[in-house]
Design a protein around this motif. Structure first.
Motif, PDB file in Angstrom:
ATOM      1  N   LYS A 115       3.800 -25.533  18.693  1.00 34.03           N
ATOM      2  CA  LYS A 115       2.942 -24.565  18.006  1.00 34.03           C
ATOM      3  C   LYS A 115       1.480 -24.748  18.420  1.00 34.03           C
ATOM      4  O   LYS A 115       0.757 -23.784  18.678  1.00 34.03           O
ATOM      5  N   ARG A 130       1.071 -23.182  21.790  1.00 32.66           N
ATOM      6  CA  ARG A 130       1.059 -21.712  21.732  1.00 32.66           C
ATOM      7  C   ARG A 130      -0.267 -21.199  21.177  1.00 32.66           C
ATOM      8  O   ARG A 130      -0.826 -20.238  21.691  1.00 32.66           O
ATOM      9  N   ASP A 131      -0.744 -21.850  20.120  1.00 33.89           N
ATOM     10  CA  ASP A 131      -1.998 -21.411  19.500  1.00 33.89           C
ATOM     11  C   ASP A 131      -3.156 -21.492  20.491  1.00 33.89           C
ATOM     12  O   ASP A 131      -3.955 -20.573  20.620  1.00 33.89           O
ATOM     13  N   ILE A 143      -2.841 -18.770  23.149  1.00 39.50           N
ATOM     14  CA  ILE A 143      -3.264 -17.442  22.689  1.00 39.50           C
ATOM     15  C   ILE A 143      -4.788 -17.360  22.690  1.00 39.50           C
ATOM     16  O   ILE A 143      -5.384 -16.421  23.219  1.00 39.50           O
ATOM     17  N   GLU A 144      -5.402 -18.400  22.168  1.00 31.02           N
ATOM     18  CA  GLU A 144      -6.862 -18.435  22.084  1.00 31.02           C
ATOM     19  C   GLU A 144      -7.498 -18.336  23.475  1.00 31.02           C
ATOM     20  O   GLU A 144      -8.519 -17.674  23.670  1.00 31.02           O
TER      21      GLU A 144
END
Ligand code: SF4
Lengths: 159, 404
Positions: free
Chosen positions: B77, B80-81, B84-85
């Motif tokens: 996670k 992924r975070d 995305i950022e």
């Protein structure tokens, strides 16, 4: 204290892959070298030396291997030769590594390391060894305590 | 100049030769779920705010995928975070093994410099490119600067000549070299692959070989561009006739037989005959070394219409989802499943011992992978042998290590 091991100590034996999936690096200390020398983690103290033979740290690129050694208290790793990625990783996290091709250090020998000159004194055997010189950029990274601090300070590589 | 001297020169803005330190610009980077989380931390502790070029960065969730524990799920996670950022490309669970995906999706091309936070990044040398594995901090530094400092490696030239006997494959060629060079015989060096035998090899076969140069300590393993067939325009990098090599090795393959690496080191290589008859309980086909379609097809050739020994479990993890789909389409997967194989999601599978098929105490495994260090597959009390996919399949069929 000086811990002496043999040739080809691979990264799976320094810290097994199954323990590396964490960002809490202190949990690595519990398992450092556990298969090779189960007594290590209880005996090792801040400032101790770890001595290997040829090809120390071969195998995976996991930076957790030098981190586990550093956090367990090891202050310097000496070996006859190092695997390439381990050598870079150790410098990058601020763990000094010295390549001394012809050492005959044995368990129990008392040694003294001078990182600046690369001289290693074996007090028990009354002799000295000299480490292969390191590239300047590596010395600079070590001086800053690792690559993160180095880049924070310089912003880019300086050859 | 050698191939690596040429590629590193073109990325240093000046001519550089073996032994020189240089700073090179990097064309692509990759990190997996083992190395990306710490690389992100490291990037942040360098005061990194945005990536030098997010288009050139790829994250792959393949090593412990899908997440076997809560802790690992949170690391995924976290990746992924951040992705995305920062607008970073992510290949998520089930897409495949990082090295397979980087090549399959054309994210590395001939002549490029590619840096990956995984030791088998050397695989892309199959494409006549320079690629090498680093740790998380080195990768974080490339994320920040787009550059890395390297010592230009010396090169060992390896020439394979003769005619490949039936059943002798790329895996045998590279295991044979491992026997000659040993586990640290190429440390800090590049291995350049030449000769009539390798000129005829497919990209998949070249990847099998370049993949395992790290098992000799090499920084990179680069193939001759001769015979390389790619679906796009590219420029070949050849070594000069007067290139300087640290060592030259010639291997005549004409009398070679299948090879096997015995526990607990990939360079502990013997002719298959030395191991024939060793009972096995667990057979594994997959990994960035030998998990591609042609590997699965070779296994299926052996197992078509047969049943594996009842004492054996056969696990297969295709190198990518794409490989898996192709194997379903052409019937390979069905043949293997009917023979008794269990398919795992595409990814590293049991290769690194985190999940999905850890061997038990005193069990013997035959794997098509690249490493058999003690504890590699998650249990230091198991023994792991390495060989080609066909030999693994044949051994699963017989319940003991078997020649083709
Ligand atoms: S398949 Fe195995 S060797 Fe390849 S990247 Fe995954 S863990 Fe590493």
């Amino acid at each position: 204290m000086t811990f002496v091991y043999g040739d080809n100590i691979d990264t799976d034996r320094i810290i097994a892959g199954k323990y590396t999936k964490t960002l809490d690096m202190n949990t690595l200390v519990e398992h450092v070298l556990e298969d090779l020398d189960p007594t290590f983690k209880n005996k090792v103290q801040q400032g101790d030396y770890l001595v290997g033979g040829y090809n120390f740290g071969c195998g995976s690129s996991r930076e957790q291997a030098p981190i586990a050694l550093k956090l367990s208290g090891v202050s310097v790793v000496l070996a006859k030769s190092f695997a390439r990625i381990f050598f870079r990783n150790a410098i990058n996290i601020g763990l000094p590594v010295l390549e001394i091709q012809n050492h005959d250090i044995e368990s129990g020998d008392e040694i003294k390391v001078d990182l600046l000159t690369g001289e290693v004194k074996n007090i028990t055997k009354s002799k000295s060894y000299f480490a292969a010189p390191m590239p300047k950029v590596m010395i600079d990274i070590l001086k800053e305590g690792g690559l993160a601090n180095y880049l924070k300070k310089y912003g880019d590589y300086q050859l | 100049m050698t191939i690596v001297e040429k590629i590193l020169s073109s990325h240093s803005g000046k001519a550089v030769y073996a032994g020189e330190l240089t700073i090179v610009s990097v064309d692509g980077i990759m990190a997996s779920d083992t190395t990306a989380p710490y690389a992100i931390k490291s990037f942040q502790s360098m005061d990194g705010k945005t990536l030098w070029d997010s288009e050139k960065c790829t994250f792959v969730i393949d090593h412990a995928s899908p997440a076997p524990t809560e802790k690992i799920a949170n690391l995924h996670k976290f990746m992924r975070d951040f992705a995305i950022e920062q607008n970073i490309r992510v290949f998520d669970i089930g897409e495949g093994i990082c090295h397979q995906l980087i090549v399959e999706k054309d994210l590395v091309k001939p002549g490029q410099v590619f840096i990956g936070a995984d030791s088998h990044t050397c695989t892309y040398g199959a494409l006549n490119a320079f690629s090498t594995g680093v740790g998380s901090s080195d990768l974080a530094a490339v994320m920040l600067t787009g550059k890395i400092w390297l010592k230009v490696p010396e090169t060992i030239k390896v020439t394979y000549k003769g005619t490949l006997p039936d059943g002798v494959v790329a895996k045998d060629l590279i295991l044979a070299l491992g026997k000659i060079l040993g586990i640290d015989g190429a440390t800090y060096q590049t291995i350049e692959f030449h000769g009539e035998v390798v000129e005829k090899l497919s990209l998949s076969n070249r990847m099998t070989m370049a993949n395992m140069v790290i098992e000799m300590g090499a920084k990179a393993g680069i193939f001759t561009p001769i015979g390389l067939d790619l679906p796009y325009e590219w420029t070949a990098t050849y070594a000069d006739d007067n290139a300087k090599y640290s060592r030259e090795i010639e291997i005549d393959v004409s009398n070679m037989t299948s090879k096997i690496s015995m526990p607990n080191s990939p360079d502990n290589v013997f002719d298959i005959a030395e191991a024939v008859g060793t009972p096995i309980q667990y057979a594994f086909i997959g990994t960035c070394t030998n998990g591609r379609l042609d590997d699965l097809q070779q296994a299926a050739e052996i197992l078509r219409g047969e049943k594996i020994a009842s004492s054996v479990r056969l696990l297969i993890a295709p190198a990518s989802k794409n490989v898996f789909i192709e194997a379903i389409k052409d019937g390979t997967a069905q043949i293997l499943m009917e023979a008794g194989a269990t398919f795992l999601p595409s990814g590293c599978g049991p290769c690194v011992g985190t999940h999905l098929g850890v061997p038990g105490d005193d069990e013997t495994v035959i794997s098509a992978g690249n490493r058999n260090f003690r504890g590699r597959m998650g249990n230091p009390n198991a023994k792991v042998y390495l060989s080609s996919p066909a030999v693994v399949a044949k051994s699963a069929l017989k319940g003991e290590i078997s020649a083709l």
